[in-house]
Design an enzyme around this catalytic site. Structure first.
Site, PDB file in Angstrom:
ATOM      1  N   ASP A   1      59.060  71.733 -19.585  1.00 41.28           N
ATOM      2  CA  ASP A   1      59.919  72.913 -19.613  1.00 41.28           C
ATOM      3  C   ASP A   1      61.350  72.476 -19.937  1.00 41.28           C
ATOM      4  OD1 ASP A   1      60.829  75.491 -19.409  1.00 41.28           O
ATOM      5  OD2 ASP A   1      59.896  75.912 -17.489  1.00 41.28           O
TER       6      ASP A   1
ATOM      7  N   GLU B   1      64.598  83.888 -14.391  1.00 42.13           N
ATOM      8  CA  GLU B   1      64.614  82.666 -13.597  1.00 42.13           C
ATOM      9  C   GLU B   1      65.808  82.585 -12.662  1.00 42.13           C
ATOM     10  OE1 GLU B   1      63.816  78.957 -16.037  1.00 42.13           O
ATOM     11  OE2 GLU B   1      64.164  80.496 -17.535  1.00 42.13           O
TER      12      GLU B   1
HETATM   13  C1  BGC Z   1      61.224  78.644 -18.656  1.00 37.17           C
HETATM   14  C2  BGC Z   1      59.974  78.703 -19.488  1.00 37.17           C
HETATM   15  C3  BGC Z   1      60.308  79.052 -20.896  1.00 37.17           C
HETATM   16  C4  BGC Z   1      61.337  78.089 -21.433  1.00 37.17           C
HETATM   17  C5  BGC Z   1      61.772  78.391 -22.839  1.00 37.17           C
HETATM   18  C6  BGC Z   1      62.269  77.787 -19.300  1.00 37.17           C
HETATM   19  O1  BGC Z   1      63.467  77.827 -18.594  1.00 37.17           O
HETATM   20  O2  BGC Z   1      60.917  78.151 -17.379  1.00 37.17           O
HETATM   21  O3  BGC Z   1      59.079  79.629 -18.938  1.00 37.17           O
HETATM   22  O4  BGC Z   1      59.148  79.021 -21.674  1.00 37.17           O
HETATM   23  O5  BGC Z   1      62.483  78.121 -20.621  1.00 37.17           O
HETATM   24  O6  BGC Z   1      62.556  79.506 -22.905  1.00 37.17           O
HETATM   25  C1  BGC Z   2      67.592  79.774 -22.036  1.00 38.16           C
HETATM   26  C2  BGC Z   2      66.223  79.974 -21.488  1.00 38.16           C
HETATM   27  C3  BGC Z   2      65.947  78.865 -20.600  1.00 38.16           C
HETATM   28  C4  BGC Z   2      67.028  78.722 -19.542  1.00 38.16           C
HETATM   29  C5  BGC Z   2      66.782  77.543 -18.671  1.00 38.16           C
HETATM   30  C6  BGC Z   2      68.582  79.688 -20.924  1.00 38.16           C
HETATM   31  O1  BGC Z   2      69.879  79.535 -21.414  1.00 38.16           O
HETATM   32  O2  BGC Z   2      67.897  80.812 -22.880  1.00 38.16           O
HETATM   33  O3  BGC Z   2      65.256  80.039 -22.478  1.00 38.16           O
HETATM   34  O4  BGC Z   2      64.719  79.074 -20.032  1.00 38.16           O
HETATM   35  O5  BGC Z   2      68.288  78.625 -20.109  1.00 38.16           O
HETATM   36  O6  BGC Z   2      67.772  77.354 -17.709  1.00 38.16           O
END
Ligand code: BGC
Ligand code: BGC
Length: 847
Positions: free
Chosen positions: A330, A529
């Site tokens: 990830d 997230e």
């Molecule tokens: C997330 C994933 C996602 C990836 C790409 C990560 O932060 O945990 O689920 O696929 O970012 O965006």
């Molecule tokens: C991105 C996401 C990623 C996340 C992780 C974001 O800035 O756009 O895709 O999952 O950072 O922390």
């Protein structure tokens, strides 16, 4: 309960459950792991992974591998984000893959039109095969988070988030959703989606719980295979790109939904048995259906980060469960593995990782990885194995023989994005996902009536779509960004008109003409997230306004239907009591009409659709995780059962209710408990703690008084004389707070301020670490730009402070404002929060 027929994989789950626990096997003992993080692969199910490349293809893989330079091999196992990589970089470093993160789009535009995505796909492809004749041409693969439809693309069909699909109990529908999603992805030229999420959330305080279908492993397992088949086609489909399919990814391996207190990226402190039976269950159908890729979790199992867990990645997933695809990490998750950084992680490769998701860190990671292979830190065999796995996925897709993205099937057929057929599938999914929790008889709404639609979520497509929609957190999206979509309000308006009635929208419930019934739409606002992690299972206080609207309407004798937009079951007894009917719509996505479908009866007075949604997780009676259950897993009323009486529920959430989740430092004129408001010279001398007002500090050079904000005396005003030594106002605590995760999660320090006299010099901000001053002071020019006399929320990204050198893991003062010049301003609130809560965001260096 779920019908047995929906559970083709129950048998495998049962085998899992009955397998005995042999004594510790020594094969998988990893001396450098804690005992609790040691796995016993022989206790895990053996699964037949169906994808065996033909002998001819395997020969081709080996032939390509044999011709590759070392640089090319290292490039193949690295994935960069399109925001941080150009086609030239791809050419030069022979990168194997790109992704678009939640906030990335072609040309830096997250909302770029579909054509731009396809154009970029072509440019990246061309660059990837532009190599000298002695090197094999290896086309790049582009991965995207098409997690509820092709959800990064303006105009795409947005399906309900997984929690709602879990309520539908319909694997065949899931497979069709996968097919539609794959078609829409193919239109814009990507080949890979980071879906399905097969998390089995055990704690709905987790901000990603809605990405999981259910808390029940059997239900998630019943869906995993269906979604993979929908996306990739049946396991026998080769090449995948010849038809209308893409590569899928099951994520996040393993136990992302099992972390303590539901903390995002946290630690699953559970037994191996629980790990296997609960979180491992969906991986059986995933393997059986030949999922092309698996993404490792940010989280740990008993203290060991998954991206570095050889036992789980290699011994269990690859060797025991026979996973034949590639394992991708990830987003910079490798940097969290013990002994690693974003720029270096040989341990992840050793653990069995085949591709690093290194969005912005790819260049330094490339250099170190190359050096580590050269000096033997990374074994050549392991690198070759990783590259072979990447090549196999590419071959299985047909990438080598399909030409550039725009030449492939479905490419550029933009009319397929959000087509009527696709939206019909999404609307069906919305209908099937709705769960009826209360109905004393107001539903279905009779034809021909006047319907009032109220509530702040009634006409907001971004809100009904949730996180991972167009942007990462899904916040701040206007309805204009959803062409062709239908808000709940529009859906209801159409349905009312279709039955010969009418509808009126009044968010605050103040109607122009007395309605026969009201529908009040309320609930959570978008999050993804970490930003969605909560401490107690309840709606934030500022989102509870519509409950008062429900009560008011009822007092006026108007029957009320409550529709809740939410990513999770929450304590909401006040609304359940206030409304005559209560429907949970989850995060339905772009087809709000599906909600209206369920609420009205036809001309014959009979409901047009039967409710069939059943709770995918239990619904709490209080805001305490693990507390009493109000409605059990599988609960859901049906029209056929007729109206039901209601016994008023106790309105006691069972928790102290400031709803702040520890992220508010100052409010209503007072610091939160354990914080104090201090005024001193900038060097810290002559510090005075302000406990009462009016107060004077620094021998009268600073005067603090009360002013109104929201409530009487809800804020504090500061009048500061010019002071060569600088004046500091700070919120301080004795114990330090770790704000690392908040910083990485892009949270901001939000100050609700009012400038009372034009500033003569900029106000500077900093934080304090471990009781000491730390990092540089950052001038916040934005304070000076505010017009006097107006309350504004100024957001300062926490990253400003870390970039200025602060140690975010030991903060003793999250707010420290200094001024040399004379200044007059007022402060109402200081808190941590997200972008969407700020009126003005400070522009400061964040790297
Ligand atoms: C997330 C994933 C996602 C990836 C790409 C990560 O932060 O945990 O689920 O696929 O970012 O965006
Ligand atoms: C991105 C996401 C990623 C996340 C992780 C974001 O800035 O756009 O895709 O999952 O950072 O922390």
């Amino acid at each position: 309960m779920i019908a047995k027929t929906l559970l083709p994989t129950m048998a495998s789950v049962a085998i899992l459950a009955s397998s005995a626990l042999p004594a510790l096997a020594d094969t998988a003992q990893r001396p450098d792991y804690p005992v609790a993080a040691q796995v016993h692969p022989e206790q895990w199910p053996e699964v037949a992974f169906p994808i065996v490349l033909t002998e001819k293809s395997e020969t081709r893989v080996q032939a390509i591998l044999a011709r590759m330079t070392l640089e090319q091999k290292v490039g193949q196992i690295i994935q960069a984000d399109i925001a941080s990589v150009t086609p030239d970089d791809v050419r030069r470093y022979r990168l194997g893959s790109v992704l678009n993160g939640g906030n990335s789009g072609p040309g830096g535009d997250d909302f770029a039109p579909a054509e731009k995505w396809l154009e970029l796909a072509d440019a990246l492809y061309e660059a990837s095969i532009d190599v000298p004749p002695n090197e094999p041409r290896i086309p790049i693969i582009w991965g995207t988070d098409a997690v509820h439809g092709h959800s990064n693309i303006v105009g795409a069909t947005i399906f309900p988030h997984n929690v709602g699909l879990g309520a539908a109990r319909d694997p065949a529908l899931i497979e069709r959703i996968g097919q539609v999603t794959a078609v829409e992805i193919r239109v814009t030229g990507q080949e890979w989606t980071f879906a399905p999420t097969v998390a089995v959330p055990q704690d709905y305080r987790w901000g990603r719980a809605y990405e999981g279908y259910s808390s029940d492993p059997a239900l998630v397992a019943a869906y995993a295979g269906a979604m993979i088949r929908g996306l990739q086609g049946p396991a026998s489909t080769t090449p995948i790109l010849a038809g209308s399919h893409v590569a899928a990814s099951t994520k996040h391996y393993l136990a992302d939904g099992g972390t303590t207190d539901g903390r995002d990226q946290g630690d699953a402190a559970i037994s191996e048995l629980e790990l296997r039976l609960i979180h491992g269950a969906p991986y059986i159908p995933a393997m059986e259906n030949g999922v092309a890729t698996v993404m490792t979790s940010f989280s740990s199992w008993n203290g060991v980060k998954l991206a570095g867990h050889r036992g789980l990645v290699t011994d269990v997933l690859k060797d025991r469960m026979n996973f034949g695809g590639l394992v991708v990490t990830d987003w910079n998750a490798h940097g969290q593995v013990a002994g690693c950084s974003n720029a270096s992680c040989p341990r992840a490769v050793d653990a069995g990782i085949d591709m690093f998701m290194a969005p912005d860190s790819w260049r330094s990671l490339y250099d170190t990885t190359l050096a580590q292979v050269r000096d033997g830190t990374i074994a050549m065999d392991r690198l070759d194995d990783a590259v072979a796995r990447v090549l196999r996925v590419k071959l299985r897709l047909g990438l080598f023989d399909m030409g550039k993205p725009s030449e492939r099937a479905l490419s550029g057929q933009y009319e397929l994005l959000g087509s009527a057929d696709h939206r019909a599938v999404a609307r069906e999914a919305v209908r099937k996902s709705m769960v009826l929790l209360k109905n004393t008889g107001v539903l279905p709404l009779k034809p021909g009536g006047r319907i009032l639609v109220a509530g702040d979520a009634a006409d907001d497509i971004g809100r009904q779509s949730g996180g991972w929609t167009l942007s990462w957190q899904g916040t701040g999206l206007g309805n204009d960004l959803f062409p062709g979509a239908t808000s709940l309000w529009r859906g209801i308006e159409e349905a009312a008109a279709a039955t010969g009635g009418s509808a009126e929208l009044a968010i605050d419930g103040q109607f122009a003409e007395r309605p026969d019934a009201a529908i009040v739409v309320f609930g959570e606002t978008p999050y993804a997230e970490f930003q969605g992690d909560i401490v107690t299972l309840q709606l934030r206080p500022e989102l509870r306004g519509p409950i008062a609207t429900m009560r008011r309407l009822k007092e006026q004798g108007i029957p009320v239907v409550a529709v809740m937009i939410t990513g999770r079951p929450l304590y909401i007894n006040e609304a359940l009591n206030a409304a005559d009917a209560f429907v949970t719509a989850w995060l339905p996505g772009s087809e709000g009409g599906g909600v209206a479908d369920m609420l009205f009866s036809g001309a014959d007075g009979l409901p047009t659709h039967e409710f069939r949604g059943l709770l995918p997780a239990s619904w709490p009676a209080t805001a305490l995780h693990g507390g009493k259950t109000l409605f059990p897993f599988g609960y859901g009323l049906r029209y056929a059962d007729g109206p039901r009486g209601w016994i008023t529920l106790p309105e006691d959430s069972g928790v102290d209710d400031d709803g702040s989740d520890g992220r508010v430092f100052f409010e209503r004129g007072t610091p939160a408990s354990s914080w104090s408001l201090n005024i001193s010279h900038a060097d810290g001398s002559d510090s005075l703690r302000i406990t009462t007002i009016p107060a004077e500090a620094l021998e009268g050079r600073v005067r603090v008084t009360a002013t109104d904000y929201g409530v009487q005396e809800g804020a504090r005003s500061f009048a500061i004389d010019a002071n060569d030594r600088g004046t500091a106002i700070e919120l301080a605590a004795f114990d330090s707070t770790d704000l690392t995760r908040e910083t990485n999660g892009d949270l901001l320090l939000l100050s609700t301020v009012r400038i009372d006299a034009a500033l003569t010099q900029p106000l500077r901000m900093s934080v304090r670490c471990g009781g000491e001053r730390c990092g540089q002071e950052v001038p916040i020019a934005e304070f000076g730009d505010l017009s006097s006399g107006e309350w504004r929320v100024v957001g300062i990204p926490l990253k400003c402070f870390s970039a200025a050198g602060a140690e975010m893991n030991a903060i003793t003062s999250p707010f420290r404002m200094t001024s040399v010049g004379a200044a007059e301003f007022s402060i109402a609130r200081i808190a941590l929060g997200s972008l969407s809560e700020a009126h003005v965001v400070a522009d400061c260096p964040t790297d």
